[in-house]
Structure formats: C-alpha cells, structure tokens
Design an enzyme around this catalytic site. Structure first.
Site, PDB file in Angstrom:
ATOM      1  N   CYS A  10       0.825  -1.204   0.000  1.00 32.47           N
ATOM      2  CA  CYS A  10       0.000   0.000   0.000  1.00 32.47           C
ATOM      3  C   CYS A  10       0.862   1.258   0.000  1.00 32.47           C
ATOM      4  O   CYS A  10       1.997   1.260   0.482  1.00 32.47           O
ATOM      5  CB  CYS A  10      -0.913  -0.008   1.225  1.00 32.47           C
ATOM      6  SG  CYS A  10      -2.312   1.126   1.069  1.00 32.47           S
ATOM      7  N   ASP A 133      -6.216  -4.042  11.141  1.00 32.40           N
ATOM      8  CA  ASP A 133      -5.059  -3.160  11.271  1.00 32.40           C
ATOM      9  C   ASP A 133      -4.830  -2.809  12.736  1.00 32.40           C
ATOM     10  O   ASP A 133      -5.713  -2.997  13.579  1.00 32.40           O
ATOM     11  CB  ASP A 133      -5.304  -1.875  10.465  1.00 32.40           C
ATOM     12  CG  ASP A 133      -4.037  -1.112  10.130  1.00 32.40           C
ATOM     13  OD1 ASP A 133      -2.934  -1.559  10.505  1.00 32.40           O
ATOM     14  OD2 ASP A 133      -4.161  -0.052   9.480  1.00 32.40           O
TER      15      ASP A 133
END
Length: 218
Positions: A10, A133
């Site tokens: 990412c 996360d």
C-alpha cells in the site's frame, strides 16, 4: 513454504514501485487518497500509476471518510478494482458505498484490545473484505501506515466469513511469524517496505513477499 499468501503493498507513489510489486508477486497495490499522508496521490498521479499495473495486479483506492462527491470523481478518473474505506465509516456507510459504485469494498478496522475485535464481525457482514489493522496511536495523524502492530494473539483463533488481510507494523523480519500466529492468508504492508516515508524500496518489497512464503515454527 507457506502457500497461497496474498500480499498488498500500500501507498505506492512511483511507477517503479508498481513494477517492483508486479515483479515480486504482489496481489494488490494500494493508492492513497488521504491528503495528510506522505503517500497521498492526486487523481492524475494515481491514474498514471494505475495504468502501469499489469493485468492481475489489483488496484485498491484508499480513502478516509470520503463523501460521495469525492468518490464520484475518484472512480470516474482512476481505474480501480477495490475501494478501501480506512476511516470511521459505519457499517451502513460501507453498504452505501458498495451499492453506489459497484466495486468490492475493503473495510479497515483498527484493533488494540479485545473490545475492538467485536467490530470486525459487524463489518464482515457488509464489506467484501476486512483489513485487520493496528489502531493508530493516540494523537496520530494517519489512520494507518504508522508502522505499529497489535497483539496478534487477539485474533489467532478468529475466522470470518469474508476474506481478510492482516496489517499493522509488518516487515520482512516479522511477517512470517505474524502469518503463523494469526493464520491469515493475506497481508498488507506500507511503511515496512519503505526507505523513507512514501518511498518504496524494491529490495524490501522482494524480501517481504519472499518472507511470506517461509515456514515458521512457534
């Protein structure tokens, strides 16, 4: 070898990052549209990166509490395969975005303790995938990409009816252990493969993906 692990890299900012991900065997690349992030991209810059991606490398657009006007412009200007909602979007908002744009939704959920794990069940009902996360540190500017992890044992015995990704503080040095502890089939990394904020390192990307395929005995 640990088979079948999918990797999402990412926060790409350069064409060479896209090529490094493709060469190393990544499954997804993330394009960041959060203005406060060092990995932020304009629509023009993101479109230029997206067209560099070969067929089979999925393009994920990361947004934080974006309204419909912003998302309308985003999907019109940047060819995406997924939308990642990385803010405080409610389950109802996830459903709305999914229906409005017809793209699969990845919903990020921050975890710090057992209470946070319950939210994963709610979002698994409405999103196509969930991203587990680390909850941002107090007073953090970024909702993700902070290079911090959480206690992976919190989810070591958990499974959801949707695909999910593990994120938060992963590096080439710890990703194999994280996979072994959690049983995840997908991992997401940003700062863990950077030489500087927003600058991906091709060698670290290669090492990270190679490490996902290494067996670990706990």
């Amino acid at each position: 070898m640990t088979p079948g692990i999918r990797t999402k890299i990412c926060g790409l900012t350069r064409p060479e990052d896209v090529h490094a991900c493709a060469t190393a065997g990544a499954t997804y690349i993330g394009l960041n549209f959060f203005p406060k992030s060092p990995r932020f991209l304009s629509f023009d810059a993101a479109r230029a990166l997206a067209v560099e991606a070969p067929i089979g490398l999925a393009k994920v657009g990361l947004v934080v509490n974006a309204d419909n006007g912003f998302l309308d412009d985003l999907v019109a200007q940047v060819p995406l395969d997924f939308i990642q909602l990385h803010g405080s979007e409610s389950p109802e908002r996830v459903s709305e975005v999914r229906a409005r744009y017809g793209l699969p939704i990845i919903k990020a959920v921050g975890v710090a303790d057992q209470e946070d794990v319950a939210a994963l069940d709610l979002y698994a009902e409405v999103a196509d995938q969930i991203l587990v996360d680390a909850k941002p540190p107090k007073n953090a500017v970024l909702p993700g990409g902070n290079g911090v992890s959480f206690d992976w044992r919190l989810i070591s015995a958990r499974r959801w009816p949707k695909p999910w990704l593990l994120a938060g503080g992963l590096t080439p040095d710890n990703v194999a252990e994280a996979i072994a502890l959690t049983g995840t089939k997908q991992v997401d990394v940003s700062s863990g493969v950077e030489s500087a904020p927003g600058v991906k390192d091709a060698g670290l990307i290669r090492d990270f993906i190679a490490a996902t395929r290494m067996p670990v005995r706990l």
